[in-house]
Write a protein that holds these residues in place. Structure first.
Motif, PDB file in Angstrom:
ATOM      1  N   MET A   4       0.758  -1.235  -0.021  1.00 39.15           N
ATOM      2  CA  MET A   4       0.018  -0.066   0.075  1.00 39.15           C
ATOM      3  C   MET A   4       0.960   1.223  -0.039  1.00 39.15           C
ATOM      4  SD  MET A   4      -2.906  -0.810  -0.421  1.00 39.15           S
ATOM      5  CE  MET A   4      -3.547   0.802  -0.508  1.00 39.15           C
ATOM      6  N   HIS A   5       1.971   1.148   0.589  1.00 36.60           N
ATOM      7  CA  HIS A   5       2.756   2.325   0.515  1.00 36.60           C
ATOM      8  C   HIS A   5       3.359   2.531  -0.717  1.00 36.60           C
ATOM      9  CE1 HIS A   5       5.448   5.382   2.619  1.00 36.60           C
ATOM     10  NE2 HIS A   5       6.245   4.901   1.936  1.00 36.60           N
ATOM     11  N   GLN A   6       3.540   1.491  -1.524  1.00 37.94           N
ATOM     12  CA  GLN A   6       4.078   1.684  -2.932  1.00 37.94           C
ATOM     13  C   GLN A   6       3.206   2.308  -3.525  1.00 37.94           C
ATOM     14  OE1 GLN A   6       5.332  -2.422  -3.456  1.00 37.94           O
ATOM     15  NE2 GLN A   6       7.612  -1.553  -3.568  1.00 37.94           N
ATOM     16  N   LEU A   7       1.867   1.627  -3.502  1.00 42.90           N
ATOM     17  CA  LEU A   7       0.621   2.171  -4.334  1.00 42.90           C
ATOM     18  C   LEU A   7       0.392   3.620  -4.038  1.00 42.90           C
ATOM     19  CD1 LEU A   7      -1.540  -1.033  -4.027  1.00 42.90           C
ATOM     20  CD2 LEU A   7      -0.388   0.043  -6.010  1.00 42.90           C
ATOM     21  N   ASP A   8       0.513   3.834  -2.660  1.00 42.79           N
ATOM     22  CA  ASP A   8       0.200   5.369  -2.241  1.00 42.79           C
ATOM     23  C   ASP A   8       1.344   6.332  -3.276  1.00 42.79           C
ATOM     24  OD1 ASP A   8      -2.005   4.623  -1.031  1.00 42.79           O
ATOM     25  OD2 ASP A   8      -0.920   4.868   0.987  1.00 42.79           O
ATOM     26  N   LEU A  11       0.802   6.880  -6.845  1.00 46.31           N
ATOM     27  CA  LEU A  11      -0.379   7.916  -6.804  1.00 46.31           C
ATOM     28  C   LEU A  11       0.087   9.351  -6.556  1.00 46.31           C
ATOM     29  CD1 LEU A  11      -3.340   8.620  -7.803  1.00 46.31           C
ATOM     30  CD2 LEU A  11      -3.822   7.962  -5.375  1.00 46.31           C
ATOM     31  N   LEU A  12       0.746   9.537  -5.539  1.00 42.08           N
ATOM     32  CA  LEU A  12       1.145  10.839  -5.122  1.00 42.08           C
ATOM     33  C   LEU A  12       2.109  11.448  -6.165  1.00 42.08           C
ATOM     34  CD1 LEU A  12       0.744  10.607  -1.415  1.00 42.08           C
ATOM     35  CD2 LEU A  12      -0.807  11.335  -2.883  1.00 42.08           C
ATOM     36  N   GLN A  13       2.932  10.481  -6.439  1.00 45.96           N
ATOM     37  CA  GLN A  13       3.994  10.965  -7.482  1.00 45.96           C
ATOM     38  C   GLN A  13       3.432  11.417  -8.844  1.00 45.96           C
ATOM     39  OE1 GLN A  13       6.966   7.876  -7.354  1.00 45.96           O
ATOM     40  NE2 GLN A  13       7.882   8.613  -5.646  1.00 45.96           N
ATOM     41  N   ARG A  36      -1.293  12.206 -17.074  1.00 46.41           N
ATOM     42  CA  ARG A  36      -2.689  11.727 -16.891  1.00 46.41           C
ATOM     43  C   ARG A  36      -2.939  10.098 -17.123  1.00 46.41           C
ATOM     44  NH1 ARG A  36      -6.817  16.033 -18.662  1.00 46.41           N
ATOM     45  NH2 ARG A  36      -8.330  14.120 -18.779  1.00 46.41           N
ATOM     46  N   TYR A  37      -2.041   9.595 -17.959  1.00 48.10           N
ATOM     47  CA  TYR A  37      -2.124   8.097 -18.291  1.00 48.10           C
ATOM     48  C   TYR A  37      -1.554   7.409 -16.815  1.00 48.10           C
ATOM     49  CZ  TYR A  37      -0.638   3.536 -19.536  1.00 48.10           C
ATOM     50  OH  TYR A  37      -0.274   1.844 -19.576  1.00 48.10           O
ATOM     51  N   GLN A  38      -0.308   7.952 -16.278  1.00 47.37           N
ATOM     52  CA  GLN A  38       0.134   7.693 -15.143  1.00 47.37           C
ATOM     53  C   GLN A  38      -0.531   7.629 -14.127  1.00 47.37           C
ATOM     54  OE1 GLN A  38       3.000   5.611 -15.046  1.00 47.37           O
ATOM     55  NE2 GLN A  38       3.000   5.693 -17.264  1.00 47.37           N
ATOM     56  N   THR A  39      -1.312   8.482 -13.846  1.00 51.05           N
ATOM     57  CA  THR A  39      -2.219   9.174 -13.016  1.00 51.05           C
ATOM     58  C   THR A  39      -3.530   7.898 -12.815  1.00 51.05           C
ATOM     59  OG1 THR A  39      -1.674  11.555 -12.988  1.00 51.05           O
ATOM     60  CG2 THR A  39      -3.844  10.607 -11.740  1.00 51.05           C
ATOM     61  N   ALA A  40      -4.103   7.941 -14.043  1.00 43.63           N
ATOM     62  CA  ALA A  40      -4.939   6.793 -14.344  1.00 43.63           C
ATOM     63  C   ALA A  40      -4.687   5.379 -13.731  1.00 43.63           C
ATOM     64  CB  ALA A  40      -5.703   6.950 -15.616  1.00 43.63           C
ATOM     65  N   LYS A  41      -3.150   4.998 -14.213  1.00 43.91           N
ATOM     66  CA  LYS A  41      -2.942   3.663 -13.627  1.00 43.91           C
ATOM     67  C   LYS A  41      -2.742   3.555 -12.516  1.00 43.91           C
ATOM     68  CE  LYS A  41       1.021   2.223 -15.430  1.00 43.91           C
ATOM     69  NZ  LYS A  41       1.969   1.929 -16.389  1.00 43.91           N
ATOM     70  N   ALA A  45      -4.913   0.758  -9.718  1.00 44.81           N
ATOM     71  CA  ALA A  45      -4.257  -0.125  -9.063  1.00 44.81           C
ATOM     72  C   ALA A  45      -4.497   0.129  -7.545  1.00 44.81           C
ATOM     73  CB  ALA A  45      -2.546   0.022  -9.308  1.00 44.81           C
ATOM     74  N   ARG A  46      -4.393   1.476  -6.980  1.00 38.28           N
ATOM     75  CA  ARG A  46      -4.609   1.500  -5.556  1.00 38.28           C
ATOM     76  C   ARG A  46      -6.237   1.426  -5.321  1.00 38.28           C
ATOM     77  NH1 ARG A  46      -6.290   5.309  -1.754  1.00 38.28           N
ATOM     78  NH2 ARG A  46      -5.105   5.296   0.144  1.00 38.28           N
TER      79      ARG A  46
END
Length: 132
Positions: A4-8, A11-13, A36-41, A45-46
Motif C-alpha cells: 500500500m505504501h508503494q501504491l500510495d 499515486l502521489l508521484q 494523466r495516463y500514469q495517474t489513471a494507472k 491499482a490503488r
C-alpha cells in the motif's frame, strides 16, 4: 501485489507530475497525456487494493467493518469526483482552457491527497508517512 505504501507513493508521484505541469503557463499534449495516463494507472491499482482491504474488513466484522463501511461511502464519492473530472477535461480541452483546467486539477489533487490520508489512517495506520 505492491504494498500500500508503494501504491500510495505511485499515486502521489503521478499527481505531483501533473502539478508540475500545472505550474507552467501552458502545456504540451505529450507531457500532459503521459502524466494523466500514469495517474489513471495509479488510481486504478490503488483502488483495487483499497477495495480488497475494505471487503476483507467488512467480512471480518466488528468495529473495523463499521469503519470500512464509512470509508467505502467516501471512497465511492471520490471515485465519482475523479471520473467527473476526467470526463469534463479531455486532454484537448484541458490544453485549450489551461487556466480553468489548472484550477480544477489543483482542487482534485487536494481531494485525492486528503482521501489517501483518510484511508491510510483507517486501513493501515502503521505505515511510514508519505513525502510526495
Amino acid at each position: 501485489m505492491e504494498s500500500m505504501h508503494q501504491l500510495d507513493m505511485a499515486l502521489l508521484q503521478a499527481i505531483g507530475a501533473i502539478e508540475n505541469l500545472l505550474a507552467l503557463p501552458s502545456c504540451e499534449l505529450a507531457a500532459l497525456s503521459w502524466a494523466r495516463y500514469q495517474t489513471a494507472k495509479a488510481v486504478a491499482a490503488r483502488r483495487r487494493a483499497i477495495d480488497h482491504m475494505v471487503n476483507a474488513a467488512m467480512r471480518d466484522g466488528g468495529d473495523q467493518a463499521e469503519a470500512a463501511r464509512a470509508l467505502r461511502s467516501g471512497n465511492l464519492d471520490m471515485r465519482m469526483v475523479y471520473t467527473d473530472h476526467v470526463t469534463a477535461w479531455p486532454t484537448a480541452r484541458a490544453i485549450a482552457n489551461w487556466p480553468d483546467y489548472v484550477a480544477a486539477s489543483k482542487r482534485l489533487a487536494e481531494m485525492i491527497r486528503n482521501q489517501v490520508q483518510r484511508e491510510r489512517e483507517m486501513l493501515y495506520p502503521g505505515l511510514p508517512p508519505l513525502y510526495a
